[in-house]
Design a protein around this motif. Structure first.
Motif, short mmCIF file in Angstrom:
data_model
loop_
_atom_site.label_atom_id
_atom_site.label_comp_id
_atom_site.label_asym_id
_atom_site.label_seq_id
_atom_site.Cartn_x
_atom_site.Cartn_y
_atom_site.Cartn_z
N GLN A 169 0.82 -1.21 0.00
CA GLN A 169 0.00 0.00 0.00
C GLN A 169 0.85 1.26 0.00
O GLN A 169 0.45 2.30 -0.52
N LEU A 170 2.04 1.16 0.58
CA LEU A 170 2.95 2.31 0.61
C LEU A 170 3.74 2.46 -0.68
O LEU A 170 4.45 3.46 -0.86
N GLY A 171 3.66 1.47 -1.58
CA GLY A 171 4.28 1.62 -2.89
C GLY A 171 5.47 0.74 -3.18
O GLY A 171 6.09 0.85 -4.24
N LEU A 172 5.82 -0.19 -2.27
CA LEU A 172 7.00 -1.02 -2.49
C LEU A 172 6.89 -1.83 -3.78
O LEU A 172 7.88 -2.00 -4.50
N GLY A 173 5.70 -2.31 -4.09
CA GLY A 173 5.50 -3.12 -5.29
C GLY A 173 5.74 -2.37 -6.58
O GLY A 173 5.87 -2.99 -7.65
N HIS A 174 5.79 -1.05 -6.53
CA HIS A 174 6.14 -0.26 -7.72
C HIS A 174 7.65 -0.24 -7.95
O HIS A 174 8.10 0.17 -9.03
N LEU A 175 8.42 -0.65 -6.95
CA LEU A 175 9.87 -0.55 -7.02
C LEU A 175 10.57 -1.88 -7.25
O LEU A 175 11.69 -1.91 -7.74
N VAL A 176 9.94 -2.97 -6.86
CA VAL A 176 10.57 -4.28 -6.96
C VAL A 176 9.48 -5.31 -7.18
O VAL A 176 8.38 -5.21 -6.63
N SER A 177 9.76 -6.30 -8.02
CA SER A 177 8.77 -7.31 -8.34
C SER A 177 9.12 -8.64 -7.71
O SER A 177 10.28 -8.92 -7.41
N GLY A 178 8.11 -9.46 -7.52
CA GLY A 178 8.27 -10.78 -6.94
C GLY A 178 6.94 -11.25 -6.40
O GLY A 178 6.01 -10.45 -6.23
N PRO A 179 6.81 -12.52 -6.11
CA PRO A 179 5.54 -13.04 -5.58
C PRO A 179 5.13 -12.30 -4.31
O PRO A 179 5.92 -12.16 -3.37
N GLY A 180 3.90 -11.81 -4.30
CA GLY A 180 3.38 -11.10 -3.15
C GLY A 180 3.64 -9.60 -3.17
O GLY A 180 3.11 -8.87 -2.34
N LEU A 181 4.44 -9.13 -4.11
CA LEU A 181 4.73 -7.69 -4.23
C LEU A 181 3.83 -7.12 -5.32
O LEU A 181 3.94 -7.49 -6.49
N GLU A 182 2.94 -6.24 -4.92
CA GLU A 182 1.88 -5.75 -5.81
C GLU A 182 2.01 -4.25 -6.01
O GLU A 182 2.14 -3.48 -5.05
N ALA A 183 1.96 -3.81 -7.28
CA ALA A 183 1.97 -2.39 -7.61
C ALA A 183 0.54 -1.87 -7.54
O ALA A 183 -0.20 -1.90 -8.52
N VAL A 184 0.13 -1.40 -6.37
CA VAL A 184 -1.25 -0.95 -6.18
C VAL A 184 -1.50 0.32 -6.99
O VAL A 184 -0.58 1.12 -7.21
N PRO A 185 -2.75 0.55 -7.45
CA PRO A 185 -3.03 1.70 -8.32
C PRO A 185 -2.77 3.05 -7.67
O PRO A 185 -2.27 3.96 -8.31
N GLU A 186 -3.13 3.22 -6.40
CA GLU A 186 -2.98 4.52 -5.74
C GLU A 186 -2.24 4.33 -4.42
O GLU A 186 -2.85 4.26 -3.35
N PRO A 187 -0.93 4.25 -4.45
CA PRO A 187 -0.18 4.02 -3.22
C PRO A 187 -0.33 5.17 -2.24
O PRO A 187 -0.51 6.33 -2.63
N LEU A 188 -0.23 4.83 -0.95
CA LEU A 188 -0.38 5.84 0.10
C LEU A 188 0.86 6.71 0.23
O LEU A 188 0.77 7.84 0.74
N ALA A 189 2.00 6.21 -0.21
CA ALA A 189 3.26 6.95 -0.06
C ALA A 189 3.85 7.25 -1.43
O ALA A 189 3.61 6.54 -2.41
N SER A 190 4.64 8.32 -1.49
CA SER A 190 5.45 8.56 -2.69
C SER A 190 6.61 7.58 -2.67
O SER A 190 7.15 7.26 -1.60
N TYR A 191 7.00 7.10 -3.83
CA TYR A 191 7.93 5.98 -3.90
C TYR A 191 9.01 6.22 -4.95
O TYR A 191 8.78 6.82 -6.00
N GLY A 192 10.21 5.79 -4.62
CA GLY A 192 11.32 5.88 -5.56
C GLY A 192 12.42 4.95 -5.12
O GLY A 192 12.34 4.28 -4.08
N ARG A 193 13.45 4.90 -5.92
CA ARG A 193 14.63 4.12 -5.54
C ARG A 193 15.84 5.04 -5.60
O ARG A 193 15.88 5.98 -6.40
N MET A 194 16.81 4.78 -4.73
CA MET A 194 17.98 5.64 -4.63
C MET A 194 19.24 4.82 -4.88
O MET A 194 19.38 3.71 -4.36
N ALA A 195 20.14 5.38 -5.66
CA ALA A 195 21.43 4.76 -5.92
C ALA A 195 22.47 5.30 -4.95
O ALA A 195 22.42 6.47 -4.56
N GLU A 196 23.41 4.45 -4.58
CA GLU A 196 24.50 4.90 -3.72
C GLU A 196 25.60 5.50 -4.59
O GLU A 196 26.12 4.85 -5.49
#
Length: 408
Positions: free
Chosen positions: A50-77
């Motif tokens: 619900q917070l948006g993790l499924g928009h960043l990484v895929s796998g069983p049980g990870l779902e890209a919900v249509p309207e996540p509650l949190a803003s989401y991104g990925r950061m590189a080191e």
């Protein structure tokens, strides 16, 4: 300010996919969350979804919900390396330009001989090792001789293991302080770590009962101080509170911290964070680290426990979200990866998530950030203590940032 309080929860080692330069570190294909989900046949993490993790990484049980509650991104080191200290410092706006020293062949004589002379004892070990393994191998000899066990890992660490009834805790901590003073300049490792243990205890195994030593919760880290000011310094100078939960204070050598809360495991970190949200009403930052993902499960390649840990945090998160007020911001991130599905037991060079929850706002995509320091830059702008020397604020991309304006 755009907000009154921010809560940053670091899920230690919860990476979400190999960085483009992962091959330089032997980490091609690493994906701590995605590979763990696949290895266990699926994760049950509805709140993180619900917070948006499924928009960043895929796998069983990870779902890209249509309207996540949190803003989401990925950061590189941006900094070279993949250790805890480097990652946390970059999150708070201090990016290293060279990796901290590591010792794949053990520490050189000029380090060990100075250390032995200073503590008045010879050491055992002096090699890279798993902490839980080396105390089984050398524990009896340590108990018999009183010689501390010194070892390292793929990280920039000097670790000292000792039986609490052979070398009392205060003496062990004094040894660590001595090592910290010695390990400067070219040998300035990121952390000196006290690793106390007890035993032996009987343990049932496949070949019957054996006697084992077990580490205690009295670990203590003695870190380098960041070479430049971080967000924590800026907040403290501005009179804002900085609550450090778990090992955060140790990572920053106590600098910029106004309140240190000890919490040795994930559950206690989460409980302490929730208590601070409920009781610490002054403006500022609550900065917490869930260490078990790294120490207990990632480094031991315990895939099932890693998955269970993610699910346990997920079950706790609704309590945190319900406790937040409209002027609070809640951020979930990580400091590196430690993929438990690969042959390596070391950290892995990975992207980390940033999930930014603002009560009353829906989330948006923050894309891929070029550095962990973008998080620190955003917090600095929102708290009115920026800009930091490093990182690009994404406050203007956030729904509340667009509503209130980026200049706050």
């Amino acid at each position: 300010m755009a907000w009154k309080r921010a809560v940053v929860l670091v899920l230690d080692s919860v990476g979400i996919g190999a960085l483009p330069d992962a091959d330089r570190y032997g980490d091609e294909g690493s994906n701590t969350v995605g590979n763990t989900a696949r290895a266990v046949g699926g994760l049950k993490v509805p709140t993180l979804n619900q917070l948006g993790l499924g928009h960043l990484v895929s796998g069983p049980g990870l779902e890209a919900v249509p309207e996540p509650l949190a803003s989401y991104g990925r950061m590189a080191e941006r900094a070279p390396g993949k250790d805890t200290t480097t990652g946390h410092w970059e999150l708070m706006g201090c990016t290293l330009d060279r990796p901290m020293p590591t010792y794949p062949d053990g520490f050189p004589p000029e380090v060990i001989e100075r250390f032995e002379a200073a503590i008045g004892r010879k050491v055992l070990g002096n090699r890279p090792a798993s902490g839980t393994v080396i105390i089984q191998e050398l524990g009896d000899e340590h108990v018999r001789t009183g010689s501390p066990i010194v070892y390292t890992s793929a990280d920039s660490v000097f670790q000292i293991a000792a039986h609490e009834e052979v070398i009392p805790l205060e003496e062990l901590y004094r040894m660590c302080q001595i090592a910290r003073e010695i390990l400067q300049g070219e040998h300035a490792v990121g952390r000196v770590i006290a690793r106390p243990f007890l035993g032996p205890f009987p343990e049932e195994g496949p070949d019957g009962v054996r006697q084992v030593y077990r580490r205690t919760t009295n670990r203590r880290d003695f870190s380098l101080a960041p070479p430049r000011p971080t967000l924590l310094d800026r907040l403290q100078e501005a009179g804002l509170a900085v609550h450090a939960v778990g090992k955060i204070s140790d990572i920053f050598a106590g600098r910029g911290i106004t309140n240190k809360v000890a919490a040795p495991n994930n559950q206690e970190v989460l409980e302490a964070t929730l208590e601070l949200i409920r009781t610490a009403s002054e403006p500022g930052l609550i900065f917490a680290n869930c260490v078990d993902f790294d120490t207990l499960w990632g480094h031991r390649n315990d895939v099932q426990a890693y998955a269970a840990g993610l699910e346990a945090v997920d079950r706790f998160l609704p309590r945190i979200l319900e406790a937040l007020g409209p002027e609070d911001r809640f951020i979930i991130t990580a400091d590196h990866g430690c993929d438990p599905t690969t042959p390596s037991t070391d950290h892995s060079r990975e992207y980390v998530p940033v999930l930014w929850y603002a009560p009353g706002y829906r989330g948006v995509s923050l894309g891929t950030r070029a550095t962990f320091a973008d998080l620190g830059a955003t917090l600095a702008e929102g708290f009115g203590v920026g800009p930091l020397d490093e990182g690009t604020s994404f406050l203007s991309q956030l729904p509340e940032g667009r509503k209130h304006g980026a200049a706050v």
